[in-house]
Write a protein that holds these residues in place. Structure first.
Motif, PDB file in Angstrom:
ATOM      1  N   SER A   8       0.791  -1.235   0.000  1.00 48.35           N
ATOM      2  CA  SER A   8       0.000   0.000   0.000  1.00 48.35           C
ATOM      3  C   SER A   8       0.822   1.283   0.000  1.00 48.35           C
ATOM      4  O   SER A   8       0.249   2.368   0.082  1.00 48.35           O
ATOM      5  CB  SER A   8      -0.939   0.013   1.215  1.00 48.35           C
ATOM      6  OG  SER A   8      -1.987  -0.908   1.047  1.00 48.35           O
ATOM      7  N   ASN A   9       2.155   1.188  -0.073  1.00 49.01           N
ATOM      8  CA  ASN A   9       3.027   2.368  -0.048  1.00 49.01           C
ATOM      9  C   ASN A   9       2.757   3.199   1.210  1.00 49.01           C
ATOM     10  O   ASN A   9       2.598   4.413   1.157  1.00 49.01           O
ATOM     11  CB  ASN A   9       2.852   3.205  -1.317  1.00 49.01           C
ATOM     12  CG  ASN A   9       3.991   4.193  -1.576  1.00 49.01           C
ATOM     13  OD1 ASN A   9       3.839   5.114  -2.359  1.00 49.01           O
ATOM     14  ND2 ASN A   9       5.133   4.034  -0.942  1.00 49.01           N
ATOM     15  N   GLN A  10       2.704   2.498   2.351  1.00 44.62           N
ATOM     16  CA  GLN A  10       2.410   3.156   3.624  1.00 44.62           C
ATOM     17  C   GLN A  10       3.495   2.917   4.668  1.00 44.62           C
ATOM     18  O   GLN A  10       4.111   3.858   5.129  1.00 44.62           O
ATOM     19  CB  GLN A  10       1.076   2.648   4.187  1.00 44.62           C
ATOM     20  CG  GLN A  10      -0.132   3.099   3.437  1.00 44.62           C
ATOM     21  CD  GLN A  10      -0.443   4.564   3.669  1.00 44.62           C
ATOM     22  OE1 GLN A  10       0.072   5.207   4.572  1.00 44.62           O
ATOM     23  NE2 GLN A  10      -1.286   5.110   2.834  1.00 44.62           N
ATOM     24  N   ASN A  11       3.714   1.661   5.036  1.00 47.02           N
ATOM     25  CA  ASN A  11       4.553   1.364   6.189  1.00 47.02           C
ATOM     26  C   ASN A  11       5.972   0.955   5.790  1.00 47.02           C
ATOM     27  O   ASN A  11       6.913   1.724   5.947  1.00 47.02           O
ATOM     28  CB  ASN A  11       3.880   0.275   7.037  1.00 47.02           C
ATOM     29  CG  ASN A  11       4.609   0.001   8.329  1.00 47.02           C
ATOM     30  OD1 ASN A  11       5.286   0.879   8.855  1.00 47.02           O
ATOM     31  ND2 ASN A  11       4.482  -1.205   8.844  1.00 47.02           N
ATOM     32  N   ASP A  42       4.514  -6.658   8.432  1.00 50.82           N
ATOM     33  CA  ASP A  42       3.927  -5.331   8.251  1.00 50.82           C
ATOM     34  C   ASP A  42       3.496  -4.733   9.593  1.00 50.82           C
ATOM     35  O   ASP A  42       2.326  -4.594   9.896  1.00 50.82           O
ATOM     36  CB  ASP A  42       2.742  -5.408   7.281  1.00 50.82           C
ATOM     37  CG  ASP A  42       2.310  -4.035   6.796  1.00 50.82           C
ATOM     38  OD1 ASP A  42       2.959  -3.034   7.163  1.00 50.82           O
ATOM     39  OD2 ASP A  42       1.314  -3.961   6.056  1.00 50.82           O
ATOM     40  N   ASN A  43       4.510  -4.408  10.424  1.00 51.93           N
ATOM     41  CA  ASN A  43       4.255  -3.643  11.646  1.00 51.93           C
ATOM     42  C   ASN A  43       5.354  -2.600  11.767  1.00 51.93           C
ATOM     43  O   ASN A  43       6.363  -2.655  11.062  1.00 51.93           O
ATOM     44  CB  ASN A  43       4.152  -4.554  12.883  1.00 51.93           C
ATOM     45  CG  ASN A  43       5.445  -5.282  13.201  1.00 51.93           C
ATOM     46  OD1 ASN A  43       6.523  -4.704  13.274  1.00 51.93           O
ATOM     47  ND2 ASN A  43       5.341  -6.603  13.394  1.00 51.93           N
ATOM     48  N   HIS A  44       5.155  -1.626  12.636  1.00 52.93           N
ATOM     49  CA  HIS A  44       6.071  -0.480  12.690  1.00 52.93           C
ATOM     50  C   HIS A  44       7.485  -0.877  13.128  1.00 52.93           C
ATOM     51  O   HIS A  44       8.470  -0.364  12.585  1.00 52.93           O
ATOM     52  CB  HIS A  44       5.502   0.614  13.592  1.00 52.93           C
ATOM     53  CG  HIS A  44       4.151   1.081  13.146  1.00 52.93           C
ATOM     54  ND1 HIS A  44       3.943   1.698  11.930  1.00 52.93           N
ATOM     55  CD2 HIS A  44       2.929   0.995  13.725  1.00 52.93           C
ATOM     56  CE1 HIS A  44       2.663   1.967  11.790  1.00 52.93           C
ATOM     57  NE2 HIS A  44       2.016   1.548  12.865  1.00 52.93           N
ATOM     58  N   GLU A  45       7.597  -1.787  14.090  1.00 55.76           N
ATOM     59  CA  GLU A  45       8.923  -2.194  14.583  1.00 55.76           C
ATOM     60  C   GLU A  45       9.706  -2.926  13.498  1.00 55.76           C
ATOM     61  O   GLU A  45      10.877  -2.631  13.259  1.00 55.76           O
ATOM     62  CB  GLU A  45       8.788  -3.092  15.822  1.00 55.76           C
ATOM     63  CG  GLU A  45       8.145  -2.431  17.025  1.00 55.76           C
ATOM     64  CD  GLU A  45       6.628  -2.276  16.916  1.00 55.76           C
ATOM     65  OE1 GLU A  45       5.970  -3.046  16.168  1.00 55.76           O
ATOM     66  OE2 GLU A  45       6.084  -1.358  17.558  1.00 55.76           O
ATOM     67  N   GLU A  46       9.054  -3.904  12.852  1.00 56.95           N
ATOM     68  CA  GLU A  46       9.732  -4.665  11.800  1.00 56.95           C
ATOM     69  C   GLU A  46      10.045  -3.797  10.589  1.00 56.95           C
ATOM     70  O   GLU A  46      11.062  -3.991   9.921  1.00 56.95           O
ATOM     71  CB  GLU A  46       8.895  -5.875  11.387  1.00 56.95           C
ATOM     72  CG  GLU A  46       8.893  -6.993  12.408  1.00 56.95           C
ATOM     73  CD  GLU A  46      10.274  -7.590  12.632  1.00 56.95           C
ATOM     74  OE1 GLU A  46      10.977  -7.900  11.651  1.00 56.95           O
ATOM     75  OE2 GLU A  46      10.653  -7.727  13.810  1.00 56.95           O
ATOM     76  N   ALA A  47       9.177  -2.828  10.292  1.00 60.21           N
ATOM     77  CA  ALA A  47       9.443  -1.918   9.173  1.00 60.21           C
ATOM     78  C   ALA A  47      10.720  -1.129   9.409  1.00 60.21           C
ATOM     79  O   ALA A  47      11.507  -0.908   8.478  1.00 60.21           O
ATOM     80  CB  ALA A  47       8.259  -0.968   8.958  1.00 60.21           C
ATOM     81  N   ALA A  48      10.960  -0.719  10.655  1.00 57.29           N
ATOM     82  CA  ALA A  48      12.187   0.023  10.983  1.00 57.29           C
ATOM     83  C   ALA A  48      13.421  -0.863  10.807  1.00 57.29           C
ATOM     84  O   ALA A  48      14.439  -0.429  10.262  1.00 57.29           O
ATOM     85  CB  ALA A  48      12.109   0.571  12.410  1.00 57.29           C
TER      86      ALA A  48
END
Length: 193
Positions: A11-14, A142-148
């Motif tokens: 989705s070009n979001q996270n 697809d969660n904020h911690e893993e995205a970082a």
């Protein structure tokens, strides 16, 4: 070597935007995209996602969700994510509609389904340039911690590729060393377009 990078998730979001933001801060030439039919963000339940069209500005999504339930979307990290996204670019863009953006040297995906869609799309494009493009997949939840974490790993790989004379000659060694060091499997494909 100065390479053009594309970061791609659904989705070009996270995940793609976390990586886009980091690579941009580090001075790399980077864009980001999604491959989905629509932009989907979590809603009050799994059956009630928030769905937007690609091209809807991040600020507009932010304002919409802040009106709906500011506490929920702050708590689940969606409002801070949208705020970050709006500082990187105006709106989510769809990979399949990016031809006008020019060609890329490296395309990074963060899930196998997206990798398959990108590779298929590249094979279906008109091969006017016959330019070599490296598509790499690093699976990232697809969660904020893993995205970082995924963004830092993508940056590391992109910097290694930037540091080579010719990534085509050293990609196998770069991938093998990365997989050994980080204990993460990569998929990669070399396409032309």
């Amino acid at each position: 070597m100065k390479l053009r990078h594309a970061m791609v998730c659904s989705s070009n979001q996270n995940r793609s935007m976390e990586a886009h933001s980091l690579l941009k801060r580090e001075g790399l030439d980077v864009s980001s995209y999604g491959t989905g039919a629509h932009v989907k963000l979590p809603g009050p339940s799994l059956r009630e996602p928030n769905v937007y069209e690609f091209g809807t500005p991040y600020k507009q999504m932010f304002d919409d969700l802040r009106r709906k339930d500011p506490e929920l979307y702050k708590r689940n990290g969606i409002l801070p994510m949208l705020k970050r996204n709006s500082t990187v670019k105006l709106a989510p863009q769809r990979w399949q509609e990016n031809a006008a953006d020019g060609s890329f040297d490296v395309v990074f995906t963060f899930e196998e389904k997206v990798f398959d869609m990108v590779v298929e799309d590249l094979h279906n494009r008109e091969h006017a340039l016959m330019k070599c493009v490296l598509v790499i997949n690093l699976d990232v939840k697809d969660n904020h911690e893993e995205a970082a974490v995924g963004a830092r790993l993508a940056l590391e790989l992109c910097q290694q590729l930037e540091g080579t004379e010719s990534w085509e000659d050293s990609i196998d060694d770069i991938v093998a060393a990365f997989e050994k060091q980080h204990r993460r499997k990569l998929l990669y494909s070399i396409s032309f377009y």
